[in-house]
Design a protein around this motif. Structure first.
Motif, PDB file in Angstrom:
ATOM      1  N   VAL A   6     -11.901  40.110  10.932  1.00 51.37           N
ATOM      2  CA  VAL A   6     -13.131  40.147  12.298  1.00 51.37           C
ATOM      3  C   VAL A   6     -13.839  39.831  13.067  1.00 51.37           C
ATOM      4  CG1 VAL A   6     -14.680  42.833  12.870  1.00 51.37           C
ATOM      5  CG2 VAL A   6     -13.446  42.605  10.832  1.00 51.37           C
ATOM      6  N   ARG A  13      -5.984  44.949  15.924  1.00 54.40           N
ATOM      7  CA  ARG A  13      -6.908  46.011  16.809  1.00 54.40           C
ATOM      8  C   ARG A  13      -8.550  46.333  15.184  1.00 54.40           C
ATOM      9  NH1 ARG A  13      -3.623  50.937  17.817  1.00 54.40           N
ATOM     10  NH2 ARG A  13      -4.695  52.131  18.365  1.00 54.40           N
ATOM     11  N   ILE A  14      -9.542  46.504  15.933  1.00 53.43           N
ATOM     12  CA  ILE A  14     -10.197  47.437  15.894  1.00 53.43           C
ATOM     13  C   ILE A  14     -11.171  48.588  16.004  1.00 53.43           C
ATOM     14  CG2 ILE A  14     -11.199  45.622  13.786  1.00 53.43           C
ATOM     15  CD1 ILE A  14     -13.313  45.318  15.833  1.00 53.43           C
ATOM     16  N   PHE A  19     -16.290  47.174  14.726  1.00 57.06           N
ATOM     17  CA  PHE A  19     -16.632  46.459  15.514  1.00 57.06           C
ATOM     18  C   PHE A  19     -18.147  46.360  15.758  1.00 57.06           C
ATOM     19  CE2 PHE A  19     -18.857  46.744  20.273  1.00 57.06           C
ATOM     20  CZ  PHE A  19     -17.914  45.860  21.070  1.00 57.06           C
ATOM     21  N   LEU A  58     -13.672  39.501  18.462  1.00 57.73           N
ATOM     22  CA  LEU A  58     -14.751  40.816  18.205  1.00 57.73           C
ATOM     23  C   LEU A  58     -14.114  41.346  19.047  1.00 57.73           C
ATOM     24  CD1 LEU A  58     -16.132  42.685  16.362  1.00 57.73           C
ATOM     25  CD2 LEU A  58     -17.747  41.595  17.527  1.00 57.73           C
ATOM     26  N   PHE A  59     -14.047  41.533  20.978  1.00 57.72           N
ATOM     27  CA  PHE A  59     -14.235  41.886  22.005  1.00 57.72           C
ATOM     28  C   PHE A  59     -12.711  42.313  22.054  1.00 57.72           C
ATOM     29  CE2 PHE A  59     -18.983  41.442  22.931  1.00 57.72           C
ATOM     30  CZ  PHE A  59     -19.243  42.305  23.000  1.00 57.72           C
ATOM     31  N   LYS A  61     -10.363  41.686  20.017  1.00 54.42           N
ATOM     32  CA  LYS A  61     -10.013  43.661  18.975  1.00 54.42           C
ATOM     33  C   LYS A  61     -10.301  45.260  19.114  1.00 54.42           C
ATOM     34  CE  LYS A  61     -10.663  41.734  15.082  1.00 54.42           C
ATOM     35  NZ  LYS A  61     -11.033  39.968  15.470  1.00 54.42           N
ATOM     36  N   ARG A  62     -11.111  44.947  20.269  1.00 53.32           N
ATOM     37  CA  ARG A  62     -12.024  46.091  20.401  1.00 53.32           C
ATOM     38  C   ARG A  62     -10.794  46.608  21.346  1.00 53.32           C
ATOM     39  NH1 ARG A  62     -11.785  50.628  19.524  1.00 53.32           N
ATOM     40  NH2 ARG A  62     -12.957  52.034  20.948  1.00 53.32           N
ATOM     41  N   ASP A  65      -7.344  47.804  20.528  1.00 51.15           N
ATOM     42  CA  ASP A  65      -7.972  49.305  20.087  1.00 51.15           C
ATOM     43  C   ASP A  65      -7.351  50.064  21.520  1.00 51.15           C
ATOM     44  OD1 ASP A  65      -7.423  51.005  17.635  1.00 51.15           O
ATOM     45  OD2 ASP A  65      -9.447  51.351  18.850  1.00 51.15           O
ATOM     46  N   GLY A 152     -22.347  45.990  24.103  1.00 56.43           N
ATOM     47  CA  GLY A 152     -21.372  46.597  22.360  1.00 56.43           C
ATOM     48  C   GLY A 152     -21.165  48.127  22.762  1.00 56.43           C
ATOM     49  N   SER A 156     -18.021  50.050  22.514  1.00 55.89           N
ATOM     50  CA  SER A 156     -17.434  50.477  21.700  1.00 55.89           C
ATOM     51  C   SER A 156     -17.381  52.341  21.885  1.00 55.89           C
ATOM     52  CB  SER A 156     -18.805  51.353  20.345  1.00 55.89           C
ATOM     53  OG  SER A 156     -19.808  51.830  21.348  1.00 55.89           O
ATOM     54  N   SER A 160     -10.392  54.715  21.520  1.00 53.84           N
ATOM     55  CA  SER A 160      -9.320  54.620  20.952  1.00 53.84           C
ATOM     56  C   SER A 160      -7.558  54.849  20.576  1.00 53.84           C
ATOM     57  CB  SER A 160      -9.259  54.206  19.251  1.00 53.84           C
ATOM     58  OG  SER A 160     -10.269  53.752  19.196  1.00 53.84           O
TER      59      SER A 160
END
Length: 178
Positions: A6, A13-14, A19, A58-59, A61-62, A65, A152, A156, A160
């Motif tokens: 992560v 993807r997450i 996230f 982190l960002f 992968k979000r 997604d 965040g 978030s 997706s």
């Protein structure tokens, strides 16, 4: 949840929940680094720079997604700097009044300040000292927390992709439940 993947890999993807968990971990580590830099040694502050990589992973992968390029993290980074400056400007006089007073004095005409320092050094001594990092700690942490929470929340809330996209299959936390 594999935190190594992560936080240290930009591939894949997450979903929003993972996230947010990763963001909470990074935020806690950043706060510890800031406090160690203040109270133990300023060298700890250097640890904040490699953390940018973890934030980028982190960002990214979000963003993957949601079907977007991880390079859009640069927009989040720009947003972080702008929002952080605004929030710091708003909270500096409230949370760090000594630092605010010192910065106000330095904003004046430097030549006039230097002359005043020469003639009345004792009177201006408390105003001309640069604010210490610890006098700014509360403002720094407050602006960091508020800015991180804002960005965040935005990341978030990205929708997706329900199915596979060019970045891979959906993560278990973002796959639709049947």
């Amino acid at each position: 949840m594999d935190m190594k993947h992560v936080l240290l890999s930009s591939k894949g993807r997450i979903g929003p929940r993972i996230f947010l968990r990763g963001l909470i971990v990074l935020t806690a580590v950043f706060i510890l680094v800031q406090m160690a830099g203040n109270f133990l040694s300023p060298l700890f502050g250097l640890l904040a720079y490699p953390m940018v990589y973890a934030y980028a992973c982190l960002f990214s992968k979000r963003l993957h997604d949601a079907g977007h390029s991880g390079w859009l993290f640069l927009l989040f980074l720009l947003g972080y700097f702008v929002a952080n400056m605004v929030i710091t400007g708003l909270f500096l006089p409230i949370l760090s009044p000594v630092a605010f007073e010192a910065y106000s004095v330095f904003g004046q005409d430097l030549a006039g300040l230097m002359e005043a320092m020469r003639t009345q050094s004792e009177e201006f001594e408390h105003l001309t000292a640069l604010p210490t990092q610890s006098s700014l700690l509360l403002t720094t942490l407050t602006s960091f927390l508020l800015t991180s929470a804002l960005l965040g929340f935005i990341a978030s809330r990205l929708p997706s992709d329900p199915g596979p996209n060019r970045y891979g299959p959906p993560h278990a936390s973002s796959a639709p439940h049947s």
